[in-house]
Scaffold this motif. Structure first.
Motif, PDB file in Angstrom:
ATOM      1  N   UNK A  40       0.861  -1.191   0.000  1.00  0.00           N
ATOM      2  CA  UNK A  40       0.000   0.000   0.000  1.00  0.00           C
ATOM      3  C   UNK A  40       0.891   1.233   0.000  1.00  0.00           C
ATOM      4  N   UNK A  41       0.836   2.031  -1.077  1.00  0.00           N
ATOM      5  CA  UNK A  41       1.649   3.237  -1.178  1.00  0.00           C
ATOM      6  C   UNK A  41       0.812   4.503  -1.302  1.00  0.00           C
ATOM      7  N   UNK A  42      -0.507   4.367  -1.325  1.00  0.00           N
ATOM      8  CA  UNK A  42      -1.408   5.522  -1.377  1.00  0.00           C
ATOM      9  C   UNK A  42      -1.135   6.396  -2.603  1.00  0.00           C
ATOM     10  N   UNK A  51      -9.470   1.660  -2.782  1.00  0.00           N
ATOM     11  CA  UNK A  51      -9.049   2.238  -4.050  1.00  0.00           C
ATOM     12  C   UNK A  51      -7.924   1.417  -4.670  1.00  0.00           C
ATOM     13  N   UNK A  52      -8.167   0.739  -5.801  1.00  0.00           N
ATOM     14  CA  UNK A  52      -7.129  -0.105  -6.404  1.00  0.00           C
ATOM     15  C   UNK A  52      -5.840   0.633  -6.703  1.00  0.00           C
ATOM     16  N   UNK A  53      -5.950   1.923  -7.092  1.00  0.00           N
ATOM     17  CA  UNK A  53      -4.763   2.691  -7.444  1.00  0.00           C
ATOM     18  C   UNK A  53      -3.812   2.949  -6.289  1.00  0.00           C
ATOM     19  N   UNK A  54      -4.228   2.662  -5.059  1.00  0.00           N
ATOM     20  CA  UNK A  54      -3.349   2.825  -3.900  1.00  0.00           C
ATOM     21  C   UNK A  54      -2.445   1.617  -3.682  1.00  0.00           C
ATOM     22  N   UNK A  55      -2.722   0.535  -4.378  1.00  0.00           N
ATOM     23  CA  UNK A  55      -2.018  -0.730  -4.149  1.00  0.00           C
ATOM     24  C   UNK A  55      -1.032  -1.041  -5.272  1.00  0.00           C
ATOM     25  N   UNK A  68      -7.661  -4.790  -5.503  1.00  0.00           N
ATOM     26  CA  UNK A  68      -7.316  -4.638  -4.085  1.00  0.00           C
ATOM     27  C   UNK A  68      -7.206  -6.023  -3.456  1.00  0.00           C
ATOM     28  N   UNK A  69      -6.328  -6.188  -2.463  1.00  0.00           N
ATOM     29  CA  UNK A  69      -6.221  -7.484  -1.799  1.00  0.00           C
ATOM     30  C   UNK A  69      -7.442  -7.729  -0.924  1.00  0.00           C
ATOM     31  N   UNK A  70      -7.718  -8.966  -0.655  1.00  0.00           N
ATOM     32  CA  UNK A  70      -8.879  -9.234   0.179  1.00  0.00           C
ATOM     33  C   UNK A  70      -9.018 -10.669   0.597  1.00  0.00           C
ATOM     34  N   UNK A  71      -8.277 -11.578  -0.022  1.00  0.00           N
ATOM     35  CA  UNK A  71      -8.411 -12.985   0.323  1.00  0.00           C
ATOM     36  C   UNK A  71      -7.546 -13.337   1.521  1.00  0.00           C
TER      37      UNK A  71
END
Length: 286
Positions: A40-42, A51-55, A68-71
Protein backbone atom coordinates in the motif's frame (compact mmCIF):
# COMPACT_ATOMS: atom_id res chain seq x y z
CA UNK A 1 -8.07 11.42 5.71
CA UNK A 2 -8.02 10.68 9.37
CA UNK A 3 -5.13 12.19 11.28
CA UNK A 4 -4.61 12.33 14.99
CA UNK A 5 -1.79 12.88 17.47
CA UNK A 6 -1.54 10.48 20.33
CA UNK A 7 -0.15 11.00 24.33
CA UNK A 8 3.04 2.79 22.10
CA UNK A 9 14.23 -11.89 10.08
CA UNK A 10 16.20 -13.50 11.26
CA UNK A 11 19.09 -13.32 8.79
CA UNK A 12 21.46 -16.19 8.58
CA UNK A 13 24.85 -15.40 6.95
CA UNK A 14 27.19 -18.16 5.90
CA UNK A 15 30.79 -17.44 4.91
CA UNK A 16 33.26 -19.76 3.25
CA UNK A 17 36.14 -19.91 0.81
CA UNK A 18 33.96 -20.55 -2.18
CA UNK A 19 33.58 -19.18 -5.68
CA UNK A 20 30.83 -16.60 -6.22
CA UNK A 21 27.41 -18.18 -6.21
CA UNK A 22 24.84 -17.33 -8.82
CA UNK A 23 21.58 -15.79 -7.71
CA UNK A 24 19.38 -18.50 -6.24
CA UNK A 25 16.07 -19.15 -7.90
CA UNK A 26 12.97 -18.70 -5.80
CA UNK A 27 11.24 -21.83 -4.63
CA UNK A 28 7.63 -22.52 -5.55
CA UNK A 29 6.60 -21.42 -2.07
CA UNK A 30 8.56 -18.16 -2.36
CA UNK A 31 7.12 -17.44 -5.79
CA UNK A 32 3.64 -18.03 -4.45
CA UNK A 33 4.35 -15.69 -1.55
CA UNK A 34 5.56 -12.98 -3.96
CA UNK A 35 2.48 -13.50 -6.10
CA UNK A 36 0.08 -12.76 -3.25
CA UNK A 37 1.97 -9.82 -1.77
CA UNK A 38 0.63 -6.29 -1.97
CA UNK A 39 2.16 -2.95 -1.01
CA UNK A 40 0.00 0.00 0.00
CA UNK A 41 1.65 3.24 -1.18
CA UNK A 42 -1.41 5.52 -1.38
CA UNK A 43 -0.56 6.52 -4.95
CA UNK A 44 -4.14 7.68 -5.57
CA UNK A 45 -3.86 9.93 -2.54
CA UNK A 46 -7.21 9.20 -0.84
CA UNK A 47 -5.71 6.81 1.77
CA UNK A 48 -8.54 4.31 1.22
CA UNK A 49 -8.12 0.55 1.24
CA UNK A 50 -10.87 0.21 -1.36
CA UNK A 51 -9.05 2.24 -4.05
CA UNK A 52 -7.13 -0.11 -6.40
CA UNK A 53 -4.76 2.69 -7.44
CA UNK A 54 -3.35 2.82 -3.90
CA UNK A 55 -2.02 -0.73 -4.15
CA UNK A 56 0.93 -2.32 -5.90
CA UNK A 57 1.22 -6.02 -6.64
CA UNK A 58 4.29 -7.53 -5.00
CA UNK A 59 6.54 -6.19 -2.25
CA UNK A 60 7.45 -2.53 -1.83
CA UNK A 61 7.67 -0.55 -5.10
CA UNK A 62 6.23 -3.21 -7.36
CA UNK A 63 4.04 -2.57 -10.38
CA UNK A 64 0.73 -0.80 -9.90
CA UNK A 65 -2.26 -2.99 -9.22
CA UNK A 66 -5.70 -2.94 -10.77
CA UNK A 67 -7.21 -4.82 -7.85
CA UNK A 68 -7.32 -4.64 -4.09
CA UNK A 69 -6.22 -7.48 -1.80
CA UNK A 70 -8.88 -9.23 0.18
CA UNK A 71 -8.41 -12.98 0.32
CA UNK A 72 -7.10 -14.94 3.27
CA UNK A 73 -3.85 -15.68 1.43
CA UNK A 74 -2.79 -12.06 0.85
CA UNK A 75 0.47 -10.94 2.45
CA UNK A 76 0.33 -7.17 2.95
CA UNK A 77 2.98 -4.53 3.44
CA UNK A 78 2.09 -0.88 3.96
CA UNK A 79 4.11 2.27 4.46
CA UNK A 80 1.80 5.25 3.97
CA UNK A 81 -1.50 6.68 5.26
CA UNK A 82 -4.14 3.95 5.24
CA UNK A 83 -7.80 4.17 6.29
CA UNK A 84 -9.91 1.04 6.79
CA UNK A 85 -13.54 2.15 6.82
CA UNK A 86 -16.55 -0.19 7.05
CA UNK A 87 -14.51 -3.25 6.04
CA UNK A 88 -14.48 -6.84 7.30
CA UNK A 89 -11.06 -8.07 6.26
CA UNK A 90 -9.24 -11.37 6.47
CA UNK A 91 -5.69 -11.91 5.30
CA UNK A 92 -2.34 -13.41 6.26
CA UNK A 93 -0.45 -10.47 7.70
CA UNK A 94 -0.29 -6.69 7.88
CA UNK A 95 3.06 -5.01 8.48
CA UNK A 96 3.26 -1.22 8.61
CA UNK A 97 6.23 1.10 8.32
CA UNK A 98 9.08 0.15 6.02
CA UNK A 99 10.69 2.85 3.84
CA UNK A 100 8.41 5.75 4.78
CA UNK A 101 6.29 7.11 7.63
CA UNK A 102 3.06 5.19 8.17
CA UNK A 103 -0.33 5.65 9.76
CA UNK A 104 -3.26 3.25 9.89
CA UNK A 105 -6.80 4.02 11.03
CA UNK A 106 -9.41 1.30 11.61
CA UNK A 107 -12.91 2.70 12.13
CA UNK A 108 -15.50 1.36 14.58
CA UNK A 109 -17.44 -0.52 11.89
CA UNK A 110 -14.40 -2.49 10.66
CA UNK A 111 -12.80 -5.76 11.71
CA UNK A 112 -9.56 -7.51 10.80
CA UNK A 113 -8.65 -11.19 11.10
CA UNK A 114 -5.02 -12.10 10.42
CA UNK A 115 -2.15 -14.29 11.52
CA UNK A 116 0.07 -11.29 12.29
CA UNK A 117 -0.28 -7.55 12.66
CA UNK A 118 2.98 -5.64 13.19
CA UNK A 119 3.13 -1.86 13.62
CA UNK A 120 6.30 0.11 12.81
CA UNK A 121 8.78 -2.33 11.28
CA UNK A 122 11.64 0.18 11.12
CA UNK A 123 12.57 2.53 13.92
CA UNK A 124 13.81 5.57 11.99
CA UNK A 125 10.35 6.63 10.74
CA UNK A 126 7.16 7.86 12.39
CA UNK A 127 4.43 5.26 12.76
CA UNK A 128 0.95 5.36 14.22
CA UNK A 129 -1.89 2.85 14.45
CA UNK A 130 -5.33 3.89 15.65
CA UNK A 131 -7.91 1.17 16.21
CA UNK A 132 -11.58 1.80 16.92
CA UNK A 133 -12.76 -1.48 15.44
CA UNK A 134 -12.12 -5.14 16.17
CA UNK A 135 -8.74 -6.78 15.60
CA UNK A 136 -8.36 -10.56 15.76
CA UNK A 137 -4.75 -11.43 14.92
CA UNK A 138 -2.94 -14.46 16.28
CA UNK A 139 -0.03 -12.13 17.13
CA UNK A 140 -0.22 -8.35 17.57
CA UNK A 141 3.09 -6.46 17.85
CA UNK A 142 3.82 -2.77 18.33
CA UNK A 143 7.49 -2.62 17.35
CA UNK A 144 7.93 1.13 16.83
CA UNK A 145 5.70 4.18 17.02
CA UNK A 146 2.40 4.99 18.69
CA UNK A 147 -0.63 2.72 18.94
CA UNK A 148 -3.97 3.94 20.24
CA UNK A 149 -6.60 1.28 20.95
CA UNK A 150 -10.15 2.49 21.52
CA UNK A 151 -11.71 -0.69 20.15
CA UNK A 152 -11.11 -4.38 20.77
CA UNK A 153 -8.07 -6.60 20.30
CA UNK A 154 -8.30 -10.38 20.63
CA UNK A 155 -5.00 -12.23 20.12
CA UNK A 156 -2.99 -15.19 21.35
CA UNK A 157 -0.03 -12.90 22.09
CA UNK A 158 0.19 -9.11 22.38
CA UNK A 159 3.71 -7.65 22.37
CA UNK A 160 4.48 -4.00 23.12
CA UNK A 161 8.05 -3.18 22.07
CA UNK A 162 11.04 -5.37 21.29
CA UNK A 163 14.76 -5.23 22.11
CA UNK A 164 15.51 -3.23 18.96
CA UNK A 165 12.56 -0.82 19.31
CA UNK A 166 13.27 2.93 19.14
CA UNK A 167 10.07 4.75 20.16
CA UNK A 168 7.13 2.89 21.70
CA UNK A 169 3.91 4.38 23.09
CA UNK A 170 0.78 2.33 23.62
CA UNK A 171 -2.46 3.99 24.73
CA UNK A 172 -5.47 1.88 25.66
CA UNK A 173 -9.01 2.83 26.54
CA UNK A 174 -10.57 -0.18 24.85
CA UNK A 175 -10.55 -3.90 25.56
CA UNK A 176 -7.64 -6.28 25.02
CA UNK A 177 -7.68 -10.04 25.52
CA UNK A 178 -4.49 -12.06 25.07
CA UNK A 179 -5.07 -15.81 25.28
CA UNK A 180 -1.46 -16.50 26.22
CA UNK A 181 0.87 -13.57 27.00
CA UNK A 182 0.76 -9.79 27.21
CA UNK A 183 4.47 -8.99 26.77
CA UNK A 184 6.31 -5.69 27.17
CA UNK A 185 9.89 -4.93 26.16
CA UNK A 186 10.90 -1.26 25.99
CA UNK A 187 13.62 1.22 26.87
CA UNK A 188 13.25 3.98 29.46
CA UNK A 189 11.43 6.28 27.01
CA UNK A 190 8.76 3.68 26.30
CA UNK A 191 5.33 4.18 27.82
CA UNK A 192 2.03 2.35 28.14
CA UNK A 193 -0.92 4.49 29.19
CA UNK A 194 -4.31 3.08 30.11
CA UNK A 195 -7.20 5.45 30.74
CA UNK A 196 -10.05 2.94 30.78
CA UNK A 197 -11.20 -0.36 29.41
CA UNK A 198 -9.45 -3.61 30.26
CA UNK A 199 -6.51 -5.89 29.57
CA UNK A 200 -6.88 -9.60 30.34
CA UNK A 201 -4.20 -12.27 29.89
CA UNK A 202 -2.93 -15.40 31.68
CA UNK A 203 0.51 -13.82 31.94
CA UNK A 204 2.13 -10.38 32.01
CA UNK A 205 5.80 -10.58 31.05
CA UNK A 206 7.85 -7.38 31.22
CA UNK A 207 11.49 -6.89 30.18
CA UNK A 208 13.54 -3.72 29.98
CA UNK A 209 12.55 -0.40 31.52
CA UNK A 210 9.80 2.06 30.71
CA UNK A 211 6.54 3.01 32.42
CA UNK A 212 3.06 1.57 32.74
CA UNK A 213 0.77 4.47 33.65
CA UNK A 214 -2.66 3.24 34.77
CA UNK A 215 -5.06 6.16 34.97
CA UNK A 216 -8.21 4.07 34.78
CA UNK A 217 -9.54 0.68 33.76
CA UNK A 218 -8.45 -2.75 34.95
CA UNK A 219 -5.61 -5.13 34.08
CA UNK A 220 -6.14 -8.77 35.02
CA UNK A 221 -3.49 -11.53 34.94
CA UNK A 222 -2.96 -14.98 36.44
CA UNK A 223 0.74 -14.36 36.98
CA UNK A 224 3.39 -11.82 36.10
CA UNK A 225 7.12 -11.34 35.62
CA UNK A 226 8.43 -7.77 35.99
CA UNK A 227 11.96 -6.61 35.27
CA UNK A 228 13.73 -4.69 38.03
CA UNK A 229 13.80 -1.43 36.05
CA UNK A 230 10.18 -1.32 34.94
CA UNK A 231 7.83 1.09 36.76
CA UNK A 232 4.07 1.01 37.33
CA UNK A 233 2.15 4.11 38.40
CA UNK A 234 -1.49 3.95 39.49
CA UNK A 235 -3.94 6.82 39.63
CA UNK A 236 -7.68 7.44 39.60
CA UNK A 237 -9.79 4.29 39.50
CA UNK A 238 -7.09 2.09 37.94
CA UNK A 239 -6.84 -1.45 39.25
CA UNK A 240 -4.50 -4.42 38.83
CA UNK A 241 -5.93 -7.86 39.58
CA UNK A 242 -3.68 -10.93 39.90
CA UNK A 243 -5.67 -14.15 40.07
CA UNK A 244 -3.23 -15.56 42.64
CA UNK A 245 -2.05 -14.56 46.10
CA UNK A 246 1.00 -12.38 45.38
CA UNK A 247 0.53 -9.64 47.97
CA UNK A 248 4.06 -9.99 49.35
CA UNK A 249 5.59 -9.74 45.86
CA UNK A 250 3.68 -6.56 45.02
CA UNK A 251 4.43 -5.07 48.41
CA UNK A 252 8.15 -5.60 47.79
CA UNK A 253 7.82 -3.77 44.46
CA UNK A 254 6.18 -0.87 46.29
CA UNK A 255 9.05 -0.75 48.80
CA UNK A 256 11.50 -0.67 45.90
CA UNK A 257 9.64 2.25 44.34
CA UNK A 258 8.72 0.23 41.25
CA UNK A 259 4.98 0.42 41.93
CA UNK A 260 3.59 3.75 43.11
CA UNK A 261 0.32 5.64 43.28
CA UNK A 262 -1.06 9.06 44.04
CA UNK A 263 -1.51 8.97 47.82
CA UNK A 264 -0.15 5.44 48.02
CA UNK A 265 -1.22 1.99 46.87
CA UNK A 266 -3.55 -0.45 48.61
CA UNK A 267 -2.95 -4.19 48.19
CA UNK A 268 -5.50 -6.74 49.36
CA UNK A 269 -6.18 -10.45 48.99
CA UNK A 270 -9.90 -10.91 48.40
CA UNK A 271 -12.10 -13.89 49.28
CA UNK A 272 -11.49 -15.45 45.86
CA UNK A 273 -7.76 -15.62 46.46
CA UNK A 274 -6.98 -12.74 44.11
CA UNK A 275 -4.50 -9.97 44.89
CA UNK A 276 -5.79 -6.50 43.99
CA UNK A 277 -3.73 -3.30 43.78
CA UNK A 278 -5.30 0.14 43.46
CA UNK A 279 -4.90 3.69 44.70
CA UNK A 280 -5.61 4.41 48.37
CA UNK A 281 -8.84 6.27 48.95
CA UNK A 282 -8.77 9.49 50.94
CA UNK A 283 -10.48 7.96 53.95
CA UNK A 284 -7.96 5.13 54.14
CA UNK A 285 -4.89 7.39 54.41
CA UNK A 286 -3.01 7.18 57.69
Amino acid sequence: MYKKCFKFVGLSLMFGLMAPIAAKELSVEQLEQEKVSYTFLNDAGDSLWSTPGNWRKGKFKAKKSTEIPGSEEDLLFTGADLEIVDKQLKFKSLTTGFHRDSSVFVDQSSSIKANNIMVGFVGNKKHSFNNKGKLEPTIFTLKNGVCNNEGKIFADNVTIGRKDSKVVEFNNSGHITAKKIFAVNMNESGKITMTGGSVVAPQLRVAGSGLLSLEGGKMTFDKFVLSDDFRIKLSGSAKIVIRNKVKSVLYKKIQQGKISGEGGVTIIDNKNGYTIANVKKEESKI
